[in-house]
Design a protein around this motif. Sequence first.
Motif, PDB file in Angstrom:
ATOM      1  N   ARG A 135      27.350  83.550  59.059  1.00  0.00           N
ATOM      2  CA  ARG A 135      26.841  82.206  58.754  1.00  0.00           C
ATOM      3  C   ARG A 135      27.162  81.802  57.322  1.00  0.00           C
ATOM      4  N   LEU A 136      27.097  82.762  56.421  1.00  0.00           N
ATOM      5  CA  LEU A 136      27.385  82.441  55.019  1.00  0.00           C
ATOM      6  C   LEU A 136      28.823  81.984  54.825  1.00  0.00           C
ATOM      7  N   VAL A 137      29.769  82.644  55.492  1.00  0.00           N
ATOM      8  CA  VAL A 137      31.175  82.263  55.327  1.00  0.00           C
ATOM      9  C   VAL A 137      31.642  81.309  56.420  1.00  0.00           C
ATOM     10  N   LYS A 138      30.702  80.884  57.272  1.00  0.00           N
ATOM     11  CA  LYS A 138      30.949  79.866  58.297  1.00  0.00           C
ATOM     12  C   LYS A 138      32.024  80.276  59.300  1.00  0.00           C
TER      13      LYS A 138
ATOM     14  N   ARG B 213      31.067  81.567  48.284  1.00  0.00           N
ATOM     15  CA  ARG B 213      31.046  80.140  47.945  1.00  0.00           C
ATOM     16  C   ARG B 213      32.338  79.456  48.393  1.00  0.00           C
TER      17      ARG B 213
ATOM     18  N   LEU C 154      33.471  75.610  59.818  1.00  0.00           N
ATOM     19  CA  LEU C 154      33.450  74.687  58.682  1.00  0.00           C
ATOM     20  C   LEU C 154      33.851  73.300  59.136  1.00  0.00           C
TER      21      LEU C 154
ATOM     22  N   ARG D 211      32.518  79.149  52.204  1.00  0.00           N
ATOM     23  CA  ARG D 211      31.555  78.160  52.701  1.00  0.00           C
ATOM     24  C   ARG D 211      32.035  76.734  52.443  1.00  0.00           C
ATOM     25  N   LYS D 212      32.686  76.537  51.316  1.00  0.00           N
ATOM     26  CA  LYS D 212      33.062  75.183  50.919  1.00  0.00           C
ATOM     27  C   LYS D 212      34.412  74.757  51.487  1.00  0.00           C
TER      28      LYS D 212
END
Length: 379
Positions: A277-280, A29, A375, A32-33
């Motif tokens: 992809r999840l952690v960009k 999370r 990101l 990703r953010k």
Amino acid sequence: MRAYLYPIKIAILVFPFLALVITIPFLVRQYRKYGALTGWQAFVLYTFVFYLLTTYFLVILPLPPRHLVALYTSAHYNLEPFMFVREFVDKTVLQWQVPHTYLPALKQAAFVQPTFNVILTIPFGAYLRYYFGRRFPQVLALSFALTLFFETTQLSGLYGIYPRPYRLFDVDDLMLNTLGGVIGYGLAPFLTQLFPTSRQMMAAAFAKGRRVSFSRRFVAFVVDWLCLALVMAVVSLLSRRSPYDITSTPVVWYSLEMLGYFVLLPVLWHGTTLGKRLVKIKITAALPVPLHWWQLIWRQLLLYGAVVPTFVLPVILLNGLSQAPRAQFDYYLLALLVVGVVLAVFCLHVLLTMLFRRDRLFYERLSHTKEVSTLDRAQ
């Protein structure tokens, strides 16, 4: 006091295991953010988790024997508000005309328990406003929701484990706990004056996230292997009905995993896997030119065809050593020594790369690739 210390001790014992479980989802999370995790963000979030865990244990512990709870005859709930005021007046030594009874009255359970219920959720309101940036109506609603969860946990007999409630569902607790959250909201600006603001933490994380850290890459690596473990479980289950189980031959299965997931998928997905992809993050060319498919294949073959298997070799060699004839014993020891030296050199390479804040390991230099963040700060 002992009744309060016991749940806190249990929370201290449980927290490391809980932290281990939530670390990967939490980091996914965060990456990703924001693209990175600052030390202060980690401190705030993990202390918030520890606070919630401690609060939960304070609500449910100590657990009485189940057979004794079945014999309880006390009421299940109290729906009459402000009973704590009546109990303070009726059950303490307080006499308004006698000042020296004031202090002893404040030490009695009829005062301590309601006060504790207010204090219990003050940190909750402070955390919500300070780190999560929640407004007053949200803090009010979330504080009420938290205390309602605690009270229904008690009313349900710990979700049906007990034949009846062993603690009272009390409407006063709902009011006092919610009040504590509201007080925490009001105190947050004063309690956090010396700390960086939420915006400052986010800005620092964004700035740090421009560079892809090795921890971010490792999280993507772990997620990829978790996905593969799930695929392997499904394939193994389905292949039981077929005459040949490909998962029963580790070399064949690993080769298919490597070629399908770590080579073909990044080629089709422009340098990404599910974990990346999840952690960009994604794999690109080291130079400002388009990434060629052969670079990607060469990189992945070096990593998953050479580096990763090397970490498995010691287990295979030790297993072979335990079953090898005496004549082959020295050969296994020599192979173990060689593999150990190779692993030590690779670990030293990784350590020095991290120490000198370089972004690429040897297989990336040989393939002329690197990993970059995808990101978009505007998100």
